[in-house]
Design an enzyme around this catalytic site. Structure first.
Site, PDB file in Angstrom:
ATOM      1  N   ASP A 173       0.870  -1.176   0.000  1.00 41.78           N
ATOM      2  CA  ASP A 173       0.000   0.000   0.000  1.00 41.78           C
ATOM      3  C   ASP A 173       0.906   1.224   0.000  1.00 41.78           C
ATOM      4  OD1 ASP A 173      -1.656   2.182   0.619  1.00 41.78           O
ATOM      5  OD2 ASP A 173      -3.073   0.922   1.684  1.00 41.78           O
ATOM      6  N   CYS A 232     -12.773  -9.094  -3.101  1.00 41.44           N
ATOM      7  CA  CYS A 232     -14.073  -8.640  -2.606  1.00 41.44           C
ATOM      8  C   CYS A 232     -14.122  -7.108  -2.601  1.00 41.44           C
ATOM      9  CB  CYS A 232     -14.333  -9.165  -1.198  1.00 41.44           C
ATOM     10  SG  CYS A 232     -14.510 -10.954  -1.097  1.00 41.44           S
ATOM     11  N   GLU A 263     -21.400  -6.117 -13.893  1.00 41.22           N
ATOM     12  CA  GLU A 263     -22.376  -6.633 -12.924  1.00 41.22           C
ATOM     13  C   GLU A 263     -23.764  -6.093 -13.258  1.00 41.22           C
ATOM     14  OE1 GLU A 263     -21.181  -5.798  -8.922  1.00 41.22           O
ATOM     15  OE2 GLU A 263     -19.293  -6.871  -9.091  1.00 41.22           O
ATOM     16  N   HIS A 281     -21.649 -10.109  -5.334  1.00 42.80           N
ATOM     17  CA  HIS A 281     -21.380  -8.830  -4.677  1.00 42.80           C
ATOM     18  C   HIS A 281     -22.071  -8.769  -3.311  1.00 42.80           C
ATOM     19  CE1 HIS A 281     -19.969  -4.538  -5.776  1.00 42.80           C
ATOM     20  NE2 HIS A 281     -19.891  -4.720  -4.477  1.00 42.80           N
ATOM     21  N   LEU A 282     -21.697  -9.708  -2.448  1.00 43.49           N
ATOM     22  CA  LEU A 282     -22.315  -9.823  -1.124  1.00 43.49           C
ATOM     23  C   LEU A 282     -21.484  -9.193  -0.016  1.00 43.49           C
ATOM     24  CD1 LEU A 282     -23.556 -13.545  -1.199  1.00 43.49           C
ATOM     25  CD2 LEU A 282     -24.855 -11.481  -1.732  1.00 43.49           C
ATOM     26  N   ALA A 284     -21.125  -6.406   1.394  1.00 47.32           N
ATOM     27  CA  ALA A 284     -21.791  -5.563   2.396  1.00 47.32           C
ATOM     28  C   ALA A 284     -23.154  -6.109   2.803  1.00 47.32           C
ATOM     29  CB  ALA A 284     -21.959  -4.152   1.842  1.00 47.32           C
TER      30      ALA A 284
END
Length: 528
Positions: A173, A232, A263, A281-282, A284
């Site tokens: 990062d 994710c 998507e 796309h789960l 959240a």
């Protein structure tokens, strides 16, 4: 007359109750966002629009929204909102950047376990009446190395949980400082070091021009054979075709994706890949996260519609009505200084120092510092705003220092931003002239005066004869029109800086040609 809000996506009832309790007239139509024409016909009757990801707030929708004052996105991603058009129409766009961090982090870990133990395939096999114990040989995570690509809010939670699983965690990062890495218990590495060392790689970075396809065929070829890849975060961080090829060849031991380039996706190149696990796309999608973001967005929208308070706005600074006339141009200046420094900084930022001199030192410098941080972090994080920027900087271990002083030097008032990295300090200063427009007045100790335009070239060079002519010739030969040209130097014949505003961005070919101009040391393209 009470403000009226439309909720056009499926949102927790807690949000509906919050609006009602605060005296807002709320219209809950959870499926309206799926019907473009119906949304267009209805939107003109509302002051606020609360959405999740289904509703697409396009240019057409914004054009039809005659009364709309605020759009609230329950969640962090705002890809479904045309922020530029909303800004032009004076519509505030808000999100809830921290409401689903834990849920997304947990999902990444769940996907890691699923692919490591081949749980989806084993489940399907068992329920089909088979008992294939020898077929589903798994991989333990204990003692393995987890590589994080991105170690911000979500990535740091994944790191904490992985350490509890007795994994070794390494992280790439650019904004992660050594001090922050030490506090998290992770080892900071470059991407080239992370790829061959990690047994599992999870992605936790926004999708930007720099991160798009950060895991491509070349990166996959450098990974440890049999390693696992988990995404994710955002579709497009990994080249889907290259990942499928790596699965087919056995280069990857498995992959688990919750997000995809397109998507909803029903026919993806990854589907059917060896040991590929997918979810729609789960990240959240938990009751707790849904309620958290719903409550947050409802409270934020109520505060704005009823009191004028602005929280987590992506396109408007947090400034009160009384402060706005004199503070706004300095907010723009601070953000431009931050953006200027952020686009030129390529190593981890350890701290920033903001010096406010003269009249500006008596203003609301909290807002100015937040604006500077927004500009500084935006080149990497994209969705930063003046509310989230200080928290994001703190989470990344960036120390922020403010210095206020009386008038000093030739200018009545100015702001100087100094960025401290692992390798160097770099400063840029600016002021606001009588016309209300921000100006750069000094870069790295070199005096110059320049107004920043949408497209700029930043060039460091030796102050030698022929430089300006050669540079102008190259730009002219490639039909690049110069809007403004500003030059400053340390001493005669010494280091110099050139800031050129051009009418449109230039290609990589032109950038390479400019880098080859006599006496040029560095060329970078900047956007404001």
């Amino acid at each position: 007359m009470a403000p009226k809000v439309l909720i056009s996506d499926k949102l927790s009832e807690a949000a509906v109750n919050t609006f009602k309790d605060r005296g807002i007239d709320v219209d809950f139509q959870s499926n309206l966002g799926k019907d473009k024409e119906a949304l267009l016909a209805a939107i003109g009757h509302y002051d606020g629009l609360a959405i999740r990801s289904t509703t697409k707030v396009t240019e057409k929708v914004i054009a039809a929204a005659d009364r709309l004052r605020v759009i609230g996105r329950a969640g962090i991603g705002v890809d479904n909102v045309d922020i530029a058009n909303a800004t032009e129409r004076g519509i505030i766009v808000m999100n809830t950047p921290f409401g689903n961090a834990i849920t997304t982090a947990e999902h990444a870990l769940a996907m890691m376990f699923s692919v490591a133990r081949q749980i989806p395939a084993a489940d399907a096999s068992t329920q089909a009446g088979k008992w294939e114990k020898s077929r589903f040989m798994g991989t333990e995570v204990t003692g393995k190395t987890l590589g994080l690509v991105g170690c911000g809010n979500i990535g740091s939670i994944v790191a904490d949980r992985a350490l509890g699983l007795r994994m070794k965690v390494i992280a790439f990062d650019p904004f992660l400082t050594p001090e922050r890495a030490k506090a998290l218990g992770v080892e900071k590495v470059e991407l080239e070091q992370l790829l061959p060392r990690a047994d599992f790689i999870t992605l936790h970075t926004p999708l930007t021009d720099k991160t798009r396809n950060i895991i491509d065929a070349d990166a996959l070829s450098k990974m440890k054979r049999g390693a696992f890849l988990i995404n994710c975060a955002r579709g497009g961080l990994a080249d889907e075709t290259a990942v499928r090829a790596a699965l087919d060849s056995g280069t990857l031991g498995g992959a688990a994706f919750d997000v995809f380039v397109d998507e909803p996706t029903k026919d993806n190149v990854l589907f059917g890949g060896l040991n590929f696990v997918s979810t729609p796309h789960l990240g959240a999608s938990t009751k707790e996260a849904q309620e958290n973001v719903a409550l947050q967005v409802a409270e934020q929208m109520c505060d704005y519609l009823l009191n004028g308070a602005v929280t987590n706005a992506l396109n408007m600074p947090s400034i009160s009505a009384d402060e706005a006339p004199k503070l706004t141009p300095y907010v723009k200046l601070a953000e431009q200084l931050g953006s200027f420094a952020g686009q030129l900084t390529e190593t981890a930022i350890e701290g920033i120092r903001l010096e406010y001199a003269g009249v500006v030192a008596e203003m609301n410098t909290n807002a100015l510092t937040a604006a500077a941080l927004t500009g500084l972090l935006t080149p990497l994080l994209q969705t930063v705003n003046m509310v989230s920027a200080p928290s994001l900087a703190k989470n990344r271990g960036i120390e922020v220092e403010e210095i206020k002083r009386a008038q000093k030097g030739a200018y009545e008032t100015y702001i100087r931003l100094t960025v401290l990295t692992e390798r160097q300090e770099r400063s840029v200063a600016g002021t606001v002239f009588a016309d209300g427009k921000p100006r750069i007045i000094q870069v790295k100790g070199i005096n110059m005066e320049a107004e920043l335009g949408p497209h700029m070239l930043y060039i460091t060079n030796e102050d030698k004869p022929g430089f300006i002519g050669h540079l102008g010739t190259e730009l002219g030969n490639h039909e690049v029109n110069i809007a403004t040209f500003n030059l400053g130097r340390m001493t005669a014949g010494g280091d110099a800086i050139c800031l050129v505003e051009i009418d449109e961005p230039v290609s990589r070919e032109v950038m390479d040609r400019l880098a080859a101009v006599s006496h040029v040391k560095q060329v970078k393209s900047l956007a404001f």
